[in-house]
Design a protein around this motif. Structure first.
Motif, PDB file in Angstrom:
ATOM      1  N   UNK A  38       0.824  -1.214   0.000  1.00 11.02           N
ATOM      2  CA  UNK A  38       0.000   0.000   0.000  1.00 11.02           C
ATOM      3  C   UNK A  38       0.860   1.266   0.000  1.00 11.02           C
ATOM      4  N   UNK A  39       2.060   1.137   0.575  1.00  6.74           N
ATOM      5  CA  UNK A  39       2.997   2.257   0.620  1.00  6.74           C
ATOM      6  C   UNK A  39       3.319   2.812  -0.765  1.00  6.74           C
ATOM      7  N   UNK A  40       3.262   1.930  -1.765  1.00  7.60           N
ATOM      8  CA  UNK A  40       3.630   2.338  -3.136  1.00  7.60           C
ATOM      9  C   UNK A  40       2.412   2.669  -3.987  1.00  7.60           C
ATOM     10  N   UNK A  41       1.228   2.408  -3.440  1.00  6.96           N
ATOM     11  CA  UNK A  41       0.012   2.513  -4.255  1.00  6.96           C
ATOM     12  C   UNK A  41      -0.175   3.902  -4.846  1.00  6.96           C
ATOM     13  N   UNK A  42       0.059   4.907  -4.009  1.00  6.87           N
ATOM     14  CA  UNK A  42      -0.194   6.282  -4.436  1.00  6.87           C
ATOM     15  C   UNK A  42       0.790   6.703  -5.531  1.00  6.87           C
ATOM     16  N   UNK A  43       2.095   6.502  -5.270  1.00  8.43           N
ATOM     17  CA  UNK A  43       3.084   6.980  -6.252  1.00  8.43           C
ATOM     18  C   UNK A  43       3.092   6.146  -7.518  1.00  8.43           C
ATOM     19  N   UNK A  44       2.591   4.914  -7.448  1.00 12.15           N
ATOM     20  CA  UNK A  44       2.523   4.097  -8.672  1.00 12.15           C
ATOM     21  C   UNK A  44       1.161   4.222  -9.361  1.00 12.15           C
ATOM     22  N   UNK A  45       0.388   5.192  -8.917  1.00 10.41           N
ATOM     23  CA  UNK A  45      -0.930   5.454  -9.514  1.00 10.41           C
ATOM     24  C   UNK A  45      -1.835   4.221  -9.537  1.00 10.41           C
ATOM     25  N   UNK A  46      -1.798   3.469  -8.450  1.00  2.00           N
ATOM     26  CA  UNK A  46      -2.638   2.268  -8.390  1.00  2.00           C
ATOM     27  C   UNK A  46      -4.013   2.554  -7.803  1.00  2.00           C
ATOM     28  N   UNK A  47      -4.196   3.766  -7.267  1.00  2.00           N
ATOM     29  CA  UNK A  47      -5.499   4.115  -6.694  1.00  2.00           C
ATOM     30  C   UNK A  47      -6.383   4.733  -7.764  1.00  2.00           C
ATOM     31  N   UNK A  48      -7.656   4.428  -7.709  1.00  2.00           N
ATOM     32  CA  UNK A  48      -8.605   5.113  -8.590  1.00  2.00           C
ATOM     33  C   UNK A  48      -9.946   5.231  -7.886  1.00  2.00           C
ATOM     34  N   UNK A  49     -10.806   6.039  -8.455  1.00  5.06           N
ATOM     35  CA  UNK A  49     -12.107   6.270  -7.830  1.00  5.06           C
ATOM     36  C   UNK A  49     -13.216   5.666  -8.674  1.00  5.06           C
ATOM     37  N   UNK A  50     -14.224   5.149  -7.979  1.00  2.00           N
ATOM     38  CA  UNK A  50     -15.484   4.828  -8.639  1.00  2.00           C
ATOM     39  C   UNK A  50     -16.527   5.758  -8.050  1.00  2.00           C
ATOM     40  N   UNK A  51     -17.569   5.998  -8.809  1.00  2.55           N
ATOM     41  CA  UNK A  51     -18.620   6.906  -8.350  1.00  2.55           C
ATOM     42  C   UNK A  51     -19.948   6.163  -8.355  1.00  2.55           C
ATOM     43  N   UNK A  52     -20.658   6.277  -7.246  1.00  2.00           N
ATOM     44  CA  UNK A  52     -21.977   5.647  -7.173  1.00  2.00           C
ATOM     45  C   UNK A  52     -23.050   6.728  -7.121  1.00  2.00           C
ATOM     46  N   UNK A  53     -24.097   6.588  -7.969  1.00  2.00           N
ATOM     47  CA  UNK A  53     -25.120   7.627  -7.991  1.00  2.00           C
ATOM     48  C   UNK A  53     -25.985   7.666  -6.728  1.00  2.00           C
ATOM     49  N   UNK A  54     -26.408   8.877  -6.390  1.00  2.00           N
ATOM     50  CA  UNK A  54     -27.442   9.113  -5.381  1.00  2.00           C
ATOM     51  C   UNK A  54     -28.597   9.730  -6.147  1.00  2.00           C
ATOM     52  N   UNK A  55     -29.761   9.128  -5.995  1.00  2.00           N
ATOM     53  CA  UNK A  55     -30.884   9.463  -6.851  1.00  2.00           C
ATOM     54  C   UNK A  55     -31.992  10.125  -6.035  1.00  2.00           C
ATOM     55  N   UNK A  56     -32.569  11.188  -6.596  1.00  2.00           N
ATOM     56  CA  UNK A  56     -33.696  11.863  -5.956  1.00  2.00           C
ATOM     57  C   UNK A  56     -34.910  10.932  -5.997  1.00  2.00           C
TER      58      UNK A  56
END
Ligand code: C2E
Ligand code: MG
Ligand code: MG
Ligand code: MG
Length: 295
Positions: A38-56
């Motif tokens: 995990x120490x290398x995850x950030x600098x090796x660009x291994x992290x990414x985001x997913x987005x989940x919708x919130x619906x009215x």
């Protein structure tokens, strides 16, 4: 298998003590390896985001999204936050990772203001470790300034325990955040401490009802009562209320009848990339497609 060994050791008592320690050692080794990776995850660009919708609930339109952190390991396996967040928190790695999530979420939200997701906000989970740092408020300001995201499109998800007996400086931080125009929500609401005093003390905008209540609401009257009470509480305090983990049309129907403002869950849309989110915004979520809604 470590879990089985542990279970066997607990059942058989002292005689299997060596089993138990072996299992603990195996677990400790696994955590150690994970932390090192995990120490290398950030600098090796291994992290990414997913987005989940919130619906009215009434319009069935996407009005918000939650950013959820993912870690793609070098072998291609995607690791989920329940596995790596606790390790990131105890090791302090969450500080760098959390800052990355905050800025990346602001950047993404700013970018989608030009397409079908115009007006859709982003919410970011904040860890206690991050929140108590002195520079938290200034990092939020920096993220907004650098990305140009209007503050009202950013929501920070806090947990109940962060607002229990907060120090003077934490109280000022919360006031500072709401003065910026950033929205604040309470995640996993109902699972934390029972004192509700903080709800009137702080400028909390939104309550997110924990998934564990939603899960059984259609067959467990007590869970249904808890949900009913949380929605009533939110409405009477003038706050928004979101149900997490909505998986079925039955749950959605019942939540709508109770006056829940927003819904989030697999029935509305799973976490995905911005492309998938835009697709849902253009063509509607499952809940707006009559055929899917019946099934
Ligand atoms: P959370 O904030 O309560 O996020 C909702 C979790 O429920 C997400 O799990 C989401 O994928 C899952 N979920 C959504 N709808 C459904 C559904 O209908 N059914 C089921 N079974 N699950 C559903 P995920 O992505 O694995 O995240 C787990 C937790 O990790 C989050 O819970 C949050 O507390 C934490 N987390 C995620 N991203 C971050 C982050 O960037 N920073 C920090 N500090 N924590 C994060
Ligand atoms: Mg959350
Ligand atoms: Mg959370
Ligand atoms: Mg939650």
């Amino acid at each position: 298998h470590a879990d089985i060994a542990m279970y066997a050791a607990k059942r058989n008592g002292r005689n299997d003590y060596h089993f138990y320690t072996a299992a603990m050692e195996a677990n400790a080794q696994k955590e150690f390896d994970l932390e090192n990776a995990l120490r290398f995850a950030l600098m090796r660009s291994e992290l990414f985001l997913e987005f989940q919708p919130r619906v009215d609930t009434s319009s069935r339109k996407i009005i918000a999204t939650e950013a959820l952190m993912r870690w793609r390991r070098p072998d291609g396996e995607v690791c989920l936050p329940d596995v790596f967040i606790p390790i990131a928190e105890t090791s302090g790695l969450i500080l760098g990772m959390g800052n990355w999530v905050l800025k990346e979420a602001c950047r993404a939200c700013k970018a989608w203001q030009h397409g079908p997701l115009k007006g859709v906000s982003v919410s970011v989970n904040i860890s206690q470790v991050q929140f108590v740092r002195d520079n938290f408020l200034s990092f939020v300001m920096e993220s907004l300034r650098e990305t140009g995201l209007p503050p009202h499109l950013l929501e920070l998800e806090l947990t109940e325990s962060m607002l229990m007996e907060p120090s003077e400086s934490i109280q000022q931080r919360i006031a500072g955040l709401s003065a910026l125009g950033v929205k604040l929500s309470i995640d996993d609401f109902g699972t934390g401490f029972s004192s509700l005093a903080y709800l009137r003390r702080f400028a909390i905008d939104t309550l997110k009802i924990d998934r564990s209540f939603v899960m059984h609401m259609t067959d467990d009257p007590e869970d249904a009562s808890v949900i009913h009470a949380i929605i009533a509480l939110a409405i009477s305090l003038g706050k928004r209320v979101v149900a997490e983990g909505v998986e079925t049309v039955q749950q959605a129907t019942q939540l709508a009848a109770l006056g829940c403002h927003e819904m989030q869950g697999h029935w509305l849309g799973r976490p995905g990339d911005v492309g998938q989110l835009a697709q849902l915004a253009r063509h509607g979520t499952k809940s707006t497609t009559p055929r899917a809604a019946q099934g």
